[in-house]
Enzyme design. Structure first.
Site, short mmCIF file in Angstrom:
data_model
loop_
_atom_site.label_atom_id
_atom_site.label_comp_id
_atom_site.label_asym_id
_atom_site.label_seq_id
_atom_site.Cartn_x
_atom_site.Cartn_y
_atom_site.Cartn_z
N LYS A 119 7.80 -7.50 1.92
CA LYS A 119 7.89 -6.18 1.27
C LYS A 119 9.31 -5.63 1.23
O LYS A 119 9.63 -4.86 0.32
CB LYS A 119 6.94 -5.20 1.96
CG LYS A 119 5.48 -5.53 1.69
CD LYS A 119 4.53 -4.49 2.24
CE LYS A 119 3.11 -4.93 1.99
NZ LYS A 119 2.12 -4.02 2.52
N GLU A 203 8.97 3.41 5.57
CA GLU A 203 9.01 4.13 4.29
C GLU A 203 8.76 5.60 4.57
O GLU A 203 8.10 5.95 5.56
CB GLU A 203 7.86 3.65 3.38
CG GLU A 203 8.17 2.40 2.60
CD GLU A 203 7.00 1.93 1.76
OE1 GLU A 203 7.10 0.86 1.18
OE2 GLU A 203 5.98 2.65 1.67
N ARG A 294 -1.31 -12.43 -7.02
CA ARG A 294 -2.57 -13.17 -7.04
C ARG A 294 -3.60 -12.38 -7.82
O ARG A 294 -3.33 -11.25 -8.22
CB ARG A 294 -3.07 -13.30 -5.59
CG ARG A 294 -3.15 -11.94 -4.92
CD ARG A 294 -3.80 -11.99 -3.57
NE ARG A 294 -3.58 -10.77 -2.81
CZ ARG A 294 -4.30 -9.65 -2.90
NH1 ARG A 294 -5.31 -9.60 -3.75
NH2 ARG A 294 -4.03 -8.60 -2.18
#
Ligand code: ADP
Ligand code: ADP
Ligand code: MG
Length: 475
Positions: A119, A203, A294
Protein backbone atom coordinates in the site's frame (compact mmCIF):
# COMPACT_ATOMS: atom_id res chain seq x y z
CA UNK A 1 0.95 -9.40 -27.48
CA UNK A 2 -0.01 -12.20 -29.85
CA UNK A 3 -3.41 -13.66 -29.12
CA UNK A 4 -3.83 -17.33 -28.25
CA UNK A 5 -6.75 -19.56 -27.38
CA UNK A 6 -7.21 -20.76 -23.82
CA UNK A 7 -8.64 -24.29 -23.80
CA UNK A 8 -8.38 -25.27 -20.17
CA UNK A 9 -8.20 -23.21 -16.98
CA UNK A 10 -7.16 -24.31 -13.51
CA UNK A 11 -9.14 -22.45 -10.85
CA UNK A 12 -6.94 -21.84 -7.82
CA UNK A 13 -9.80 -21.11 -5.46
CA UNK A 14 -12.89 -22.55 -3.81
CA UNK A 15 -16.53 -21.85 -3.02
CA UNK A 16 -18.73 -19.41 -4.86
CA UNK A 17 -15.95 -17.63 -6.77
CA UNK A 18 -14.58 -20.93 -8.08
CA UNK A 19 -18.09 -21.75 -9.29
CA UNK A 20 -18.44 -18.28 -10.85
CA UNK A 21 -15.27 -18.96 -12.85
CA UNK A 22 -16.43 -22.47 -13.81
CA UNK A 23 -19.58 -20.87 -15.22
CA UNK A 24 -17.66 -18.25 -17.20
CA UNK A 25 -15.43 -20.98 -18.65
CA UNK A 26 -18.44 -23.10 -19.63
CA UNK A 27 -20.02 -20.18 -21.48
CA UNK A 28 -16.73 -19.37 -23.20
CA UNK A 29 -16.18 -22.99 -24.22
CA UNK A 30 -13.16 -23.55 -21.98
CA UNK A 31 -12.65 -26.65 -19.84
CA UNK A 32 -12.33 -25.94 -16.12
CA UNK A 33 -10.18 -27.73 -13.57
CA UNK A 34 -11.13 -27.42 -9.90
CA UNK A 35 -8.59 -28.07 -7.18
CA UNK A 36 -9.76 -28.71 -3.64
CA UNK A 37 -8.54 -29.74 -0.24
CA UNK A 38 -10.38 -32.64 1.43
CA UNK A 39 -12.79 -30.56 3.56
CA UNK A 40 -14.05 -29.13 0.24
CA UNK A 41 -14.52 -32.48 -1.49
CA UNK A 42 -18.31 -32.01 -1.59
CA UNK A 43 -18.23 -28.39 -2.70
CA UNK A 44 -20.45 -27.47 -5.63
CA UNK A 45 -17.50 -26.00 -7.52
CA UNK A 46 -15.84 -29.44 -7.43
CA UNK A 47 -18.95 -31.10 -8.84
CA UNK A 48 -19.49 -28.49 -11.55
CA UNK A 49 -15.94 -28.18 -12.92
CA UNK A 50 -14.98 -30.31 -15.94
CA UNK A 51 -12.27 -32.01 -13.84
CA UNK A 52 -11.23 -31.87 -10.20
CA UNK A 53 -8.09 -32.79 -8.29
CA UNK A 54 -7.42 -33.09 -4.58
CA UNK A 55 -4.71 -31.00 -2.96
CA UNK A 56 -4.59 -33.14 0.17
CA UNK A 57 -5.95 -33.28 3.69
CA UNK A 58 -4.87 -29.93 5.07
CA UNK A 59 -7.76 -27.46 4.71
CA UNK A 60 -5.57 -24.56 3.60
CA UNK A 61 -2.02 -25.60 2.66
CA UNK A 62 -2.94 -26.78 -0.84
CA UNK A 63 -4.77 -23.55 -1.73
CA UNK A 64 -1.76 -21.53 -0.60
CA UNK A 65 1.00 -23.45 -2.39
CA UNK A 66 1.81 -21.67 -5.67
CA UNK A 67 4.37 -24.21 -6.89
CA UNK A 68 2.04 -27.14 -6.35
CA UNK A 69 -0.77 -25.38 -8.16
CA UNK A 70 1.32 -24.34 -11.15
CA UNK A 71 2.78 -27.86 -11.43
CA UNK A 72 -0.71 -29.32 -11.33
CA UNK A 73 -1.79 -26.93 -14.09
CA UNK A 74 1.08 -28.16 -16.24
CA UNK A 75 0.38 -31.84 -15.47
CA UNK A 76 -3.32 -31.55 -16.27
CA UNK A 77 -2.73 -29.74 -19.55
CA UNK A 78 -4.09 -26.35 -18.53
CA UNK A 79 -3.13 -23.22 -20.47
CA UNK A 80 -4.07 -20.79 -17.72
CA UNK A 81 -4.75 -20.27 -14.00
CA UNK A 82 -7.50 -18.08 -12.56
CA UNK A 83 -6.75 -17.15 -8.94
CA UNK A 84 -10.19 -15.73 -7.90
CA UNK A 85 -9.99 -13.49 -4.79
CA UNK A 86 -8.20 -14.06 -1.49
CA UNK A 87 -5.74 -17.00 -1.30
CA UNK A 88 -3.00 -16.54 -3.93
CA UNK A 89 -4.80 -13.91 -6.01
CA UNK A 90 -2.53 -11.08 -4.89
CA UNK A 91 0.59 -13.19 -4.43
CA UNK A 92 3.11 -12.14 -7.10
CA UNK A 93 4.84 -15.50 -6.67
CA UNK A 94 1.98 -17.35 -8.40
CA UNK A 95 2.04 -14.93 -11.35
CA UNK A 96 5.83 -15.23 -11.56
CA UNK A 97 5.77 -19.04 -11.48
CA UNK A 98 3.12 -19.08 -14.19
CA UNK A 99 5.34 -16.99 -16.40
CA UNK A 100 8.27 -19.29 -15.73
CA UNK A 101 6.31 -22.44 -16.60
CA UNK A 102 4.49 -21.10 -19.62
CA UNK A 103 1.07 -20.86 -18.01
CA UNK A 104 -1.10 -17.78 -18.55
CA UNK A 105 -1.92 -16.03 -15.29
CA UNK A 106 -5.40 -14.53 -15.49
CA UNK A 107 -4.60 -11.18 -13.92
CA UNK A 108 -2.04 -8.41 -14.19
CA UNK A 109 1.73 -8.93 -14.27
CA UNK A 110 3.63 -10.08 -11.17
CA UNK A 111 5.31 -6.69 -11.03
CA UNK A 112 2.01 -4.78 -10.93
CA UNK A 113 0.59 -7.16 -8.31
CA UNK A 114 3.64 -6.61 -6.16
CA UNK A 115 3.63 -2.85 -6.52
CA UNK A 116 -0.09 -2.34 -5.87
CA UNK A 117 -0.19 -5.00 -3.12
CA UNK A 118 2.22 -2.87 -1.14
CA UNK A 119 0.00 0.00 0.00
CA UNK A 120 2.85 2.45 0.52
CA UNK A 121 4.29 1.68 -2.94
CA UNK A 122 0.82 2.11 -4.41
CA UNK A 123 0.47 5.50 -2.68
CA UNK A 124 3.77 6.61 -4.21
CA UNK A 125 2.76 5.41 -7.69
CA UNK A 126 -0.59 7.23 -7.43
CA UNK A 127 0.94 10.47 -6.16
CA UNK A 128 3.32 10.40 -9.13
CA UNK A 129 0.38 9.81 -11.47
CA UNK A 130 -1.49 12.81 -10.05
CA UNK A 131 -4.20 10.78 -8.32
CA UNK A 132 -5.02 12.31 -4.90
CA UNK A 133 -4.16 9.92 -2.05
CA UNK A 134 -5.28 9.94 1.58
CA UNK A 135 -2.82 12.16 3.49
CA UNK A 136 -0.32 9.96 5.30
CA UNK A 137 3.26 8.78 5.64
CA UNK A 138 5.54 8.55 2.61
CA UNK A 139 6.75 5.11 3.59
CA UNK A 140 6.51 2.53 6.34
CA UNK A 141 6.94 3.33 10.02
CA UNK A 142 10.06 2.07 11.78
CA UNK A 143 9.14 2.80 15.36
CA UNK A 144 6.40 4.03 17.66
CA UNK A 145 8.40 7.27 18.10
CA UNK A 146 8.30 7.87 14.37
CA UNK A 147 4.58 7.05 14.41
CA UNK A 148 3.99 9.64 17.16
CA UNK A 149 5.89 12.33 15.24
CA UNK A 150 4.05 11.56 12.00
CA UNK A 151 0.69 11.59 13.78
CA UNK A 152 1.43 15.10 15.12
CA UNK A 153 2.17 16.21 11.56
CA UNK A 154 -0.87 14.52 10.02
CA UNK A 155 -3.26 15.35 12.87
CA UNK A 156 -5.42 12.97 14.90
CA UNK A 157 -7.38 10.82 14.42
CA UNK A 158 -5.05 8.63 12.35
CA UNK A 159 -5.22 5.11 10.98
CA UNK A 160 -2.34 2.68 11.40
CA UNK A 161 -2.55 0.15 8.60
CA UNK A 162 -0.77 -3.03 7.56
CA UNK A 163 1.17 -2.29 4.37
CA UNK A 164 0.26 -5.63 2.79
CA UNK A 165 -3.16 -5.83 4.44
CA UNK A 166 -6.44 -6.94 2.96
CA UNK A 167 -9.89 -8.19 3.95
CA UNK A 168 -10.31 -5.30 6.40
CA UNK A 169 -7.75 -6.67 8.84
CA UNK A 170 -4.70 -4.90 10.29
CA UNK A 171 -6.33 -1.44 10.41
CA UNK A 172 -6.73 0.56 13.63
CA UNK A 173 -7.93 4.06 14.34
CA UNK A 174 -5.97 6.05 16.93
CA UNK A 175 -7.54 9.12 18.50
CA UNK A 176 -4.56 10.48 20.45
CA UNK A 177 -0.94 9.76 21.37
CA UNK A 178 -1.85 7.35 24.19
CA UNK A 179 -4.14 5.44 21.89
CA UNK A 180 -1.44 5.31 19.22
CA UNK A 181 1.15 3.91 21.67
CA UNK A 182 -1.34 1.17 22.56
CA UNK A 183 -2.57 0.33 19.04
CA UNK A 184 0.74 0.51 17.17
CA UNK A 185 2.17 -2.83 18.43
CA UNK A 186 -1.24 -4.44 17.95
CA UNK A 187 -1.33 -3.60 14.26
CA UNK A 188 2.23 -4.90 13.87
CA UNK A 189 1.30 -8.17 15.50
CA UNK A 190 -1.92 -8.50 13.46
CA UNK A 191 -0.02 -7.73 10.25
CA UNK A 192 2.65 -10.31 11.05
CA UNK A 193 0.11 -12.98 11.87
CA UNK A 194 -2.29 -12.34 8.99
CA UNK A 195 0.03 -11.23 6.20
CA UNK A 196 3.49 -12.45 7.22
CA UNK A 197 4.83 -8.89 7.14
CA UNK A 198 5.39 -6.48 10.02
CA UNK A 199 5.30 -3.41 7.78
CA UNK A 200 2.81 -0.71 8.75
CA UNK A 201 2.12 2.85 7.67
CA UNK A 202 -0.17 5.68 8.69
CA UNK A 203 -2.98 7.61 7.07
CA UNK A 204 -5.12 10.45 8.25
CA UNK A 205 -8.39 9.01 9.45
CA UNK A 206 -11.06 10.37 7.17
CA UNK A 207 -13.96 10.67 9.59
CA UNK A 208 -17.16 8.92 8.49
CA UNK A 209 -16.26 8.69 4.81
CA UNK A 210 -18.02 6.83 2.05
CA UNK A 211 -16.18 3.90 0.48
CA UNK A 212 -16.54 4.30 -3.27
CA UNK A 213 -14.60 2.07 -5.64
CA UNK A 214 -14.35 1.92 -9.41
CA UNK A 215 -14.18 -1.26 -11.49
CA UNK A 216 -11.64 -1.09 -14.29
CA UNK A 217 -10.84 -3.42 -17.17
CA UNK A 218 -7.66 -3.26 -19.22
CA UNK A 219 -6.18 -5.30 -22.03
CA UNK A 220 -2.60 -5.88 -23.18
CA UNK A 221 -3.06 -3.40 -26.04
CA UNK A 222 -3.20 -0.37 -23.77
CA UNK A 223 -7.00 -0.04 -23.68
CA UNK A 224 -8.40 0.82 -20.25
CA UNK A 225 -12.07 1.36 -19.41
CA UNK A 226 -14.03 1.81 -16.21
CA UNK A 227 -17.38 0.23 -15.40
CA UNK A 228 -18.58 2.93 -12.99
CA UNK A 229 -18.51 2.75 -9.23
CA UNK A 230 -19.73 0.69 -6.31
CA UNK A 231 -20.70 2.09 -2.93
CA UNK A 232 -19.35 -0.22 -0.22
CA UNK A 233 -19.96 2.04 2.75
CA UNK A 234 -22.06 -0.49 4.64
CA UNK A 235 -19.21 -2.16 6.51
CA UNK A 236 -18.60 -3.77 9.86
CA UNK A 237 -15.07 -3.52 11.24
CA UNK A 238 -13.74 -2.38 7.86
CA UNK A 239 -15.31 -5.38 6.11
CA UNK A 240 -17.95 -4.94 3.47
CA UNK A 241 -21.43 -6.30 4.13
CA UNK A 242 -23.67 -4.68 1.52
CA UNK A 243 -22.54 -3.18 -1.78
CA UNK A 244 -24.44 -1.03 -4.25
CA UNK A 245 -23.84 -0.06 -7.87
CA UNK A 246 -23.91 2.70 -8.85
CA UNK A 247 -23.62 4.71 -5.64
CA UNK A 248 -27.05 6.19 -4.85
CA UNK A 249 -25.22 8.96 -2.99
CA UNK A 250 -23.27 10.69 -5.75
CA UNK A 251 -24.08 12.72 -8.85
CA UNK A 252 -23.00 12.41 -12.47
CA UNK A 253 -20.19 14.93 -12.19
CA UNK A 254 -18.44 13.13 -9.35
CA UNK A 255 -19.15 9.79 -11.05
CA UNK A 256 -17.33 10.95 -14.16
CA UNK A 257 -14.42 12.28 -12.11
CA UNK A 258 -14.05 8.99 -10.23
CA UNK A 259 -14.10 7.00 -13.45
CA UNK A 260 -11.40 9.20 -14.96
CA UNK A 261 -9.23 8.94 -11.87
CA UNK A 262 -9.51 5.14 -11.83
CA UNK A 263 -8.55 4.88 -15.50
CA UNK A 264 -5.62 7.21 -14.86
CA UNK A 265 -4.51 5.03 -11.93
CA UNK A 266 -4.68 1.85 -14.02
CA UNK A 267 -2.88 3.45 -16.96
CA UNK A 268 -0.13 4.79 -14.72
CA UNK A 269 0.91 1.30 -13.63
CA UNK A 270 0.42 -0.45 -16.98
CA UNK A 271 -2.54 -2.41 -15.71
CA UNK A 272 -4.01 -5.43 -17.51
CA UNK A 273 -7.13 -7.52 -16.60
CA UNK A 274 -9.91 -6.61 -14.12
CA UNK A 275 -9.03 -4.46 -11.14
CA UNK A 276 -10.61 -2.16 -8.61
CA UNK A 277 -9.47 1.26 -7.51
CA UNK A 278 -10.78 2.05 -4.03
CA UNK A 279 -11.41 5.62 -2.87
CA UNK A 280 -12.62 7.30 0.28
CA UNK A 281 -15.07 10.10 -0.22
CA UNK A 282 -15.52 12.96 2.26
CA UNK A 283 -18.01 15.45 0.88
CA UNK A 284 -16.68 16.07 -2.61
CA UNK A 285 -13.08 15.26 -1.66
CA UNK A 286 -11.78 12.03 -3.21
CA UNK A 287 -8.81 10.11 -1.81
CA UNK A 288 -7.19 7.04 -3.35
CA UNK A 289 -7.01 4.28 -0.74
CA UNK A 290 -5.78 1.13 -2.50
CA UNK A 291 -6.03 -0.93 -5.66
CA UNK A 292 -7.09 -4.56 -5.68
CA UNK A 293 -5.43 -6.37 -8.57
CA UNK A 294 -7.99 -9.16 -8.92
CA UNK A 295 -11.64 -9.98 -9.39
CA UNK A 296 -13.54 -8.59 -6.42
CA UNK A 297 -16.27 -10.20 -4.33
CA UNK A 298 -18.73 -7.50 -5.41
CA UNK A 299 -18.01 -7.57 -9.16
CA UNK A 300 -21.53 -9.03 -9.50
CA UNK A 301 -23.38 -5.75 -9.04
CA UNK A 302 -21.30 -4.05 -11.73
CA UNK A 303 -22.18 -6.92 -14.06
CA UNK A 304 -25.87 -6.42 -13.28
CA UNK A 305 -25.91 -2.69 -14.08
CA UNK A 306 -23.62 -2.78 -17.14
CA UNK A 307 -24.34 -6.21 -18.63
CA UNK A 308 -20.59 -6.81 -18.96
CA UNK A 309 -19.40 -10.29 -17.94
CA UNK A 310 -16.23 -9.29 -16.09
CA UNK A 311 -14.81 -12.81 -15.76
CA UNK A 312 -15.32 -13.40 -19.47
CA UNK A 313 -13.42 -10.19 -20.23
CA UNK A 314 -10.63 -11.42 -17.95
CA UNK A 315 -10.43 -14.61 -20.02
CA UNK A 316 -10.41 -12.66 -23.28
CA UNK A 317 -7.66 -10.25 -22.31
CA UNK A 318 -5.60 -13.13 -20.86
CA UNK A 319 -5.71 -14.60 -24.37
CA UNK A 320 -4.20 -11.36 -25.63
CA UNK A 321 -7.44 -10.19 -27.23
CA UNK A 322 -8.69 -6.64 -27.05
CA UNK A 323 -11.49 -5.73 -24.63
CA UNK A 324 -14.93 -6.27 -26.16
CA UNK A 325 -15.95 -2.73 -25.21
CA UNK A 326 -14.69 0.80 -25.61
CA UNK A 327 -15.59 3.34 -22.94
CA UNK A 328 -18.41 4.78 -25.01
CA UNK A 329 -19.99 1.31 -25.33
CA UNK A 330 -20.35 0.97 -21.57
CA UNK A 331 -23.50 2.26 -19.92
CA UNK A 332 -25.29 1.50 -16.71
CA UNK A 333 -28.94 0.98 -16.06
CA UNK A 334 -30.80 0.87 -12.75
CA UNK A 335 -29.32 -0.18 -9.42
CA UNK A 336 -27.92 -3.41 -8.07
CA UNK A 337 -27.39 -4.40 -4.44
CA UNK A 338 -25.30 -7.30 -3.18
CA UNK A 339 -25.85 -8.75 0.29
CA UNK A 340 -22.92 -10.79 1.55
CA UNK A 341 -24.82 -13.41 3.49
CA UNK A 342 -22.40 -14.72 6.09
CA UNK A 343 -22.63 -17.83 8.25
CA UNK A 344 -22.54 -15.71 11.40
CA UNK A 345 -24.89 -14.98 14.27
CA UNK A 346 -25.64 -11.22 14.38
CA UNK A 347 -27.25 -11.65 17.81
CA UNK A 348 -24.06 -13.13 19.20
CA UNK A 349 -21.44 -10.62 18.09
CA UNK A 350 -21.35 -12.14 14.61
CA UNK A 351 -19.82 -15.36 15.85
CA UNK A 352 -19.22 -17.76 12.95
CA UNK A 353 -21.95 -20.38 12.63
CA UNK A 354 -20.68 -23.23 10.52
CA UNK A 355 -22.39 -26.57 10.07
CA UNK A 356 -24.82 -28.51 7.95
CA UNK A 357 -27.37 -26.73 5.80
CA UNK A 358 -30.46 -28.71 6.58
CA UNK A 359 -32.58 -26.88 4.07
CA UNK A 360 -31.86 -24.32 1.38
CA UNK A 361 -34.37 -22.82 -0.98
CA UNK A 362 -32.95 -20.20 -3.34
CA UNK A 363 -34.70 -16.87 -3.81
CA UNK A 364 -35.75 -16.07 -7.37
CA UNK A 365 -38.13 -14.00 -9.42
CA UNK A 366 -37.38 -10.84 -11.38
CA UNK A 367 -33.99 -9.22 -10.95
CA UNK A 368 -32.52 -11.79 -8.57
CA UNK A 369 -29.09 -13.40 -8.92
CA UNK A 370 -27.55 -15.78 -6.41
CA UNK A 371 -23.85 -16.64 -6.40
CA UNK A 372 -23.21 -19.45 -3.94
CA UNK A 373 -21.74 -22.92 -3.72
CA UNK A 374 -24.07 -24.17 -0.98
CA UNK A 375 -26.96 -26.61 -1.31
CA UNK A 376 -29.29 -28.54 0.97
CA UNK A 377 -27.26 -31.11 2.87
CA UNK A 378 -23.96 -29.29 2.35
CA UNK A 379 -21.84 -28.83 5.44
CA UNK A 380 -20.02 -25.50 5.63
CA UNK A 381 -16.46 -26.26 6.72
CA UNK A 382 -15.13 -24.12 9.56
CA UNK A 383 -11.75 -23.35 7.99
CA UNK A 384 -12.66 -20.64 5.53
CA UNK A 385 -14.35 -17.29 5.09
CA UNK A 386 -17.82 -17.16 6.61
CA UNK A 387 -19.45 -15.70 3.49
CA UNK A 388 -21.76 -18.41 2.21
CA UNK A 389 -23.99 -16.72 -0.34
CA UNK A 390 -24.12 -13.53 -2.37
CA UNK A 391 -27.67 -12.35 -2.91
CA UNK A 392 -27.71 -9.83 -5.73
CA UNK A 393 -30.78 -7.90 -6.85
CA UNK A 394 -31.31 -5.45 -9.68
CA UNK A 395 -34.11 -2.98 -10.43
CA UNK A 396 -34.59 0.21 -12.41
CA UNK A 397 -34.96 2.57 -9.47
CA UNK A 398 -33.48 2.86 -5.98
CA UNK A 399 -36.88 2.42 -4.31
CA UNK A 400 -37.56 -0.73 -6.31
CA UNK A 401 -34.17 -2.28 -5.71
CA UNK A 402 -34.43 -1.79 -1.94
CA UNK A 403 -37.89 -3.35 -1.95
CA UNK A 404 -36.67 -6.18 -4.14
CA UNK A 405 -33.77 -6.95 -1.81
CA UNK A 406 -36.21 -7.26 1.09
CA UNK A 407 -38.53 -9.48 -0.93
CA UNK A 408 -35.62 -11.70 -2.02
CA UNK A 409 -34.50 -12.23 1.58
CA UNK A 410 -38.07 -13.21 2.46
CA UNK A 411 -38.06 -15.64 -0.47
CA UNK A 412 -34.99 -17.48 0.73
CA UNK A 413 -34.92 -20.40 3.14
CA UNK A 414 -31.56 -21.22 4.68
CA UNK A 415 -31.81 -23.48 7.69
CA UNK A 416 -29.30 -25.25 9.89
CA UNK A 417 -26.97 -22.32 10.45
CA UNK A 418 -27.31 -18.72 11.60
CA UNK A 419 -26.85 -16.10 8.93
CA UNK A 420 -26.76 -12.35 8.55
CA UNK A 421 -29.76 -12.32 6.18
CA UNK A 422 -32.35 -11.00 8.62
CA UNK A 423 -29.88 -8.49 10.00
CA UNK A 424 -29.55 -7.08 6.48
CA UNK A 425 -33.33 -6.89 6.37
CA UNK A 426 -33.13 -4.41 9.27
CA UNK A 427 -30.55 -2.30 7.43
CA UNK A 428 -32.68 -2.29 4.27
CA UNK A 429 -35.66 -1.08 6.30
CA UNK A 430 -33.75 1.75 7.97
CA UNK A 431 -34.85 5.20 6.81
CA UNK A 432 -31.29 6.53 6.46
CA UNK A 433 -30.45 3.66 4.14
CA UNK A 434 -33.68 4.14 2.21
CA UNK A 435 -33.01 7.89 2.00
CA UNK A 436 -29.54 7.23 0.52
CA UNK A 437 -27.81 8.63 3.55
CA UNK A 438 -25.08 6.36 4.96
CA UNK A 439 -21.32 6.14 5.37
CA UNK A 440 -18.80 3.68 6.81
CA UNK A 441 -19.98 4.46 10.35
CA UNK A 442 -23.58 3.35 9.70
CA UNK A 443 -23.26 -0.18 11.10
CA UNK A 444 -21.37 0.88 14.25
CA UNK A 445 -23.87 3.69 14.89
CA UNK A 446 -26.80 1.26 14.75
CA UNK A 447 -26.03 -1.63 17.11
CA UNK A 448 -29.78 -1.93 17.75
CA UNK A 449 -30.24 -3.34 14.25
CA UNK A 450 -28.56 -6.60 15.22
CA UNK A 451 -30.95 -7.04 18.14
CA UNK A 452 -34.02 -7.41 15.99
CA UNK A 453 -36.65 -9.90 16.95
CA UNK A 454 -38.94 -11.41 14.39
CA UNK A 455 -40.73 -14.56 13.57
CA UNK A 456 -38.18 -15.30 10.86
CA UNK A 457 -35.62 -16.14 13.52
CA UNK A 458 -37.15 -19.30 14.98
CA UNK A 459 -35.66 -21.36 17.77
CA UNK A 460 -33.41 -24.31 17.00
CA UNK A 461 -36.31 -26.66 17.66
CA UNK A 462 -38.52 -24.80 15.19
CA UNK A 463 -35.70 -24.83 12.66
CA UNK A 464 -35.24 -28.57 13.02
CA UNK A 465 -38.97 -29.21 12.73
CA UNK A 466 -39.37 -27.01 9.65
CA UNK A 467 -36.34 -28.63 8.03
CA UNK A 468 -37.78 -32.09 8.70
CA UNK A 469 -41.14 -31.09 7.27
CA UNK A 470 -39.40 -29.53 4.27
CA UNK A 471 -37.37 -32.68 3.67
CA UNK A 472 -40.49 -34.84 4.00
CA UNK A 473 -42.54 -32.65 1.71
CA UNK A 474 -39.69 -32.47 -0.75
CA UNK A 475 -39.35 -28.67 -1.00
P1 ADP B 1 -13.15 -7.43 -1.84
O1 ADP B 1 -11.89 -6.58 -1.74
O2 ADP B 1 -13.24 -8.24 -3.08
O3 ADP B 1 -14.35 -6.68 -1.52
P2 ADP B 1 -12.57 -8.68 0.71
O4 ADP B 1 -11.71 -7.55 1.16
O5 ADP B 1 -13.79 -8.99 1.47
O6 ADP B 1 -13.01 -8.55 -0.79
O7 ADP B 1 -11.65 -9.96 0.58
C1 ADP B 1 -12.10 -11.12 -0.04
C2 ADP B 1 -11.41 -12.31 0.54
O8 ADP B 1 -10.02 -12.22 0.30
C3 ADP B 1 -11.57 -12.44 2.04
O9 ADP B 1 -11.64 -13.80 2.36
C4 ADP B 1 -10.30 -11.82 2.56
O10 ADP B 1 -9.99 -12.31 3.84
C5 ADP B 1 -9.30 -12.23 1.51
N1 ADP B 1 -8.19 -11.27 1.37
C6 ADP B 1 -8.26 -10.05 0.82
N2 ADP B 1 -7.06 -9.44 0.84
C7 ADP B 1 -6.20 -10.31 1.42
C8 ADP B 1 -4.78 -10.27 1.72
N3 ADP B 1 -4.03 -9.21 1.44
N4 ADP B 1 -4.25 -11.36 2.31
C9 ADP B 1 -5.01 -12.42 2.60
N5 ADP B 1 -6.32 -12.52 2.33
C10 ADP B 1 -6.92 -11.49 1.76
P1 ADP C 1 -8.29 -3.62 2.91
O1 ADP C 1 -7.05 -3.80 2.08
O2 ADP C 1 -8.32 -4.45 4.12
O3 ADP C 1 -9.52 -3.65 2.08
P2 ADP C 1 -8.52 -0.73 2.91
O4 ADP C 1 -7.31 0.13 2.90
O5 ADP C 1 -9.23 -0.90 1.63
O6 ADP C 1 -8.13 -2.13 3.49
O7 ADP C 1 -9.53 -0.20 4.01
C1 ADP C 1 -10.66 -0.95 4.40
C2 ADP C 1 -11.69 -0.03 5.06
O8 ADP C 1 -11.13 0.59 6.21
C3 ADP C 1 -12.17 1.11 4.20
O9 ADP C 1 -13.22 0.73 3.35
C4 ADP C 1 -12.61 2.14 5.23
O10 ADP C 1 -13.88 1.87 5.73
C5 ADP C 1 -11.58 1.93 6.34
N1 ADP C 1 -10.44 2.84 6.16
C6 ADP C 1 -9.24 2.53 5.64
N2 ADP C 1 -8.42 3.60 5.63
C7 ADP C 1 -9.12 4.62 6.15
C8 ADP C 1 -8.82 6.00 6.41
N3 ADP C 1 -7.64 6.54 6.14
N4 ADP C 1 -9.81 6.76 6.98
C9 ADP C 1 -11.01 6.24 7.27
N5 ADP C 1 -11.35 4.96 7.05
C10 ADP C 1 -10.42 4.15 6.49
MG1 MG D 1 -9.90 -2.42 0.46
Amino acid sequence: MKSTTIRKVLIANRGEIALRIVRACAEYNIRSVAVYTEPDRYGLFVKRASEAYSLGEDPLAGYLDPLRIVNLAVETGCDAIHPGYGFLSENPELARLCELKGIIFIGPSAEVIQRMGDKTQARIAMTEAGVPVTPGTDGNLDSVEQALTEAERIGYPVMVKATSGGGGRGIRRCDDADDLRKQFPRVISEATKAFGSAEVFMEKCIVNPKHIEVQVLADSHGNVVHLFERDCSIQRRNQKLIEIAPSPQIGEELRARLGELAVKAAEAVGYCSAGTVEFLLAGDEVYFMEMNTRIQVEHTITEQITGVDIVREQLRVAEGKELSYRQQDINYRGYAIQLRINAEDPKNDFLPSFGRITHYYAPGGPGVRVDTAIYTGYEIPPYYDSMCLKLVVWALTWEEVVARAQRAIDDMRLHGIRTTANYYQQILKHEDFQNRHFDTSFVARHPELSRYSDKRHPSDVALAVSAAIAAYAGW
